[in-house]
Design a protein around this motif. Sequence first.
Motif, mmCIF file in Angstrom:
data_model
loop_
_atom_site.group_PDB
_atom_site.id
_atom_site.type_symbol
_atom_site.label_atom_id
_atom_site.label_comp_id
_atom_site.label_asym_id
_atom_site.label_seq_id
_atom_site.Cartn_x
_atom_site.Cartn_y
_atom_site.Cartn_z
ATOM 1 N N LEU A 28 1.397 7.189 -6.967
ATOM 2 C CA LEU A 28 0.158 7.396 -7.233
ATOM 3 C C LEU A 28 0.420 9.103 -6.713
ATOM 4 O O LEU A 28 0.019 10.094 -7.582
ATOM 5 C CB LEU A 28 -1.175 7.626 -6.442
ATOM 6 C CG LEU A 28 -2.111 5.918 -6.847
ATOM 7 C CD1 LEU A 28 -3.382 5.893 -5.483
ATOM 8 C CD2 LEU A 28 -2.940 6.685 -8.103
ATOM 9 N N GLN A 40 0.468 -0.923 0.154
ATOM 10 C CA GLN A 40 0.090 0.048 -0.207
ATOM 11 C C GLN A 40 0.739 1.662 0.280
ATOM 12 O O GLN A 40 0.599 2.321 -0.345
ATOM 13 C CB GLN A 40 -0.928 -0.421 0.995
ATOM 14 C CG GLN A 40 -1.739 1.237 1.625
ATOM 15 C CD GLN A 40 -2.834 1.128 2.662
ATOM 16 O OE1 GLN A 40 -3.177 0.163 2.801
ATOM 17 N NE2 GLN A 40 -3.869 2.177 2.823
ATOM 18 N N ALA A 63 -2.053 5.625 -13.233
ATOM 19 C CA ALA A 63 -2.865 6.120 -12.427
ATOM 20 C C ALA A 63 -4.588 5.712 -12.126
ATOM 21 O O ALA A 63 -4.616 4.474 -11.146
ATOM 22 C CB ALA A 63 -3.149 7.339 -12.300
ATOM 23 N N THR A 64 -4.483 5.096 -13.048
ATOM 24 C CA THR A 64 -5.888 3.487 -13.333
ATOM 25 C C THR A 64 -4.935 2.807 -12.901
ATOM 26 O O THR A 64 -5.766 1.848 -12.003
ATOM 27 C CB THR A 64 -6.086 3.470 -14.677
ATOM 28 O OG1 THR A 64 -6.686 5.098 -15.379
ATOM 29 C CG2 THR A 64 -7.372 3.158 -14.730
ATOM 30 N N LEU A 107 0.418 3.977 -2.651
ATOM 31 C CA LEU A 107 0.336 5.575 -2.457
ATOM 32 C C LEU A 107 1.710 6.904 -3.115
ATOM 33 O O LEU A 107 1.742 7.370 -4.053
ATOM 34 C CB LEU A 107 0.461 5.750 -1.355
ATOM 35 C CG LEU A 107 -1.046 5.027 -0.622
ATOM 36 C CD1 LEU A 107 -1.065 5.269 0.843
ATOM 37 C CD2 LEU A 107 -2.090 6.026 -1.449
ATOM 38 N N GLN A 115 -2.837 2.070 -11.181
ATOM 39 C CA GLN A 115 -2.418 1.680 -9.430
ATOM 40 C C GLN A 115 -3.540 1.893 -8.461
ATOM 41 O O GLN A 115 -3.811 1.781 -7.462
ATOM 42 C CB GLN A 115 -1.409 3.198 -9.044
ATOM 43 C CG GLN A 115 -0.225 2.985 -9.895
ATOM 44 C CD GLN A 115 0.287 1.364 -9.336
ATOM 45 O OE1 GLN A 115 1.188 1.691 -8.047
ATOM 46 N NE2 GLN A 115 1.034 0.988 -10.488
ATOM 47 N N SER A 116 -4.635 2.598 -8.995
ATOM 48 C CA SER A 116 -6.125 2.855 -8.383
ATOM 49 C C SER A 116 -6.649 1.578 -7.884
ATOM 50 O O SER A 116 -7.318 2.005 -6.858
ATOM 51 C CB SER A 116 -6.833 3.593 -9.056
ATOM 52 O OG SER A 116 -5.954 5.099 -9.491
ATOM 53 N N ILE A 117 -6.248 0.345 -9.038
ATOM 54 C CA ILE A 117 -7.231 -0.844 -8.836
ATOM 55 C C ILE A 117 -6.348 -1.678 -7.934
ATOM 56 O O ILE A 117 -6.940 -1.685 -7.174
ATOM 57 C CB ILE A 117 -6.879 -1.399 -10.765
ATOM 58 C CG1 ILE A 117 -8.321 -0.356 -11.702
ATOM 59 C CG2 ILE A 117 -7.767 -3.306 -10.472
ATOM 60 C CD1 ILE A 117 -8.127 -1.100 -13.029
ATOM 61 N N GLU A 118 -4.769 -1.793 -8.050
ATOM 62 C CA GLU A 118 -3.629 -1.873 -7.335
ATOM 63 C C GLU A 118 -4.013 -1.712 -6.016
ATOM 64 O O GLU A 118 -4.602 -2.549 -4.701
ATOM 65 C CB GLU A 118 -2.376 -1.903 -7.349
ATOM 66 C CG GLU A 118 -2.280 -2.965 -8.135
ATOM 67 C CD GLU A 118 -2.492 -4.787 -8.364
ATOM 68 O OE1 GLU A 118 -2.320 -4.969 -7.216
ATOM 69 O OE2 GLU A 118 -3.641 -4.913 -9.385
ATOM 70 N N LEU A 119 -4.847 -0.538 -5.561
ATOM 71 C CA LEU A 119 -4.717 -0.533 -4.482
ATOM 72 C C LEU A 119 -6.145 -0.466 -3.667
ATOM 73 O O LEU A 119 -6.833 -1.006 -2.189
ATOM 74 C CB LEU A 119 -5.162 1.782 -4.187
ATOM 75 C CG LEU A 119 -5.135 2.042 -2.687
ATOM 76 C CD1 LEU A 119 -3.878 2.357 -1.733
ATOM 77 C CD2 LEU A 119 -5.394 4.127 -3.248
ATOM 78 N N ALA A 120 -7.253 -0.418 -4.550
ATOM 79 C CA ALA A 120 -8.048 -0.941 -4.521
ATOM 80 C C ALA A 120 -8.436 -2.438 -3.641
ATOM 81 O O ALA A 120 -8.870 -2.676 -2.755
ATOM 82 C CB ALA A 120 -9.561 -0.879 -4.742
#
Length: 125
Positions: free
Chosen positions: A30, A23, A91-92, A27, A94-99
Amino acid sequence: MEFITNNALLMMERSLNFQWTKQTAILDNLANVETPGYKTKYVTFEETLRARLRAASSSANRMSEALKSASPTVHVAEGESARMDGNGVDATEQSIELARNALQMQHVMNAISNDLTLIRTAITG
């Protein structure tokens, strides 16, 4: 407290440590999505854990030592570039990986909570 720490709890602890490290890397990625030349960080853990467990498979005592010593590794994706300025962050993605990572952390936290509830119930009766 050592008597409560079995291999399953150690594994969940190490898994949570991996998820936290992952995480943090996501972050960082991002936060640097607009930084020219920034390369994406990614975290591995499975390979190290697998190698340590394979080496320690002959003894339960060595198994817990292998679990305690396994730690995640942060890598930098040197050859990847998503843009002309050399930035490698998608960014897309990474956002999916964050979720996904948040869901995995939640699952591990629930598993730890359930195990500790069982231990507490066994102790109190």
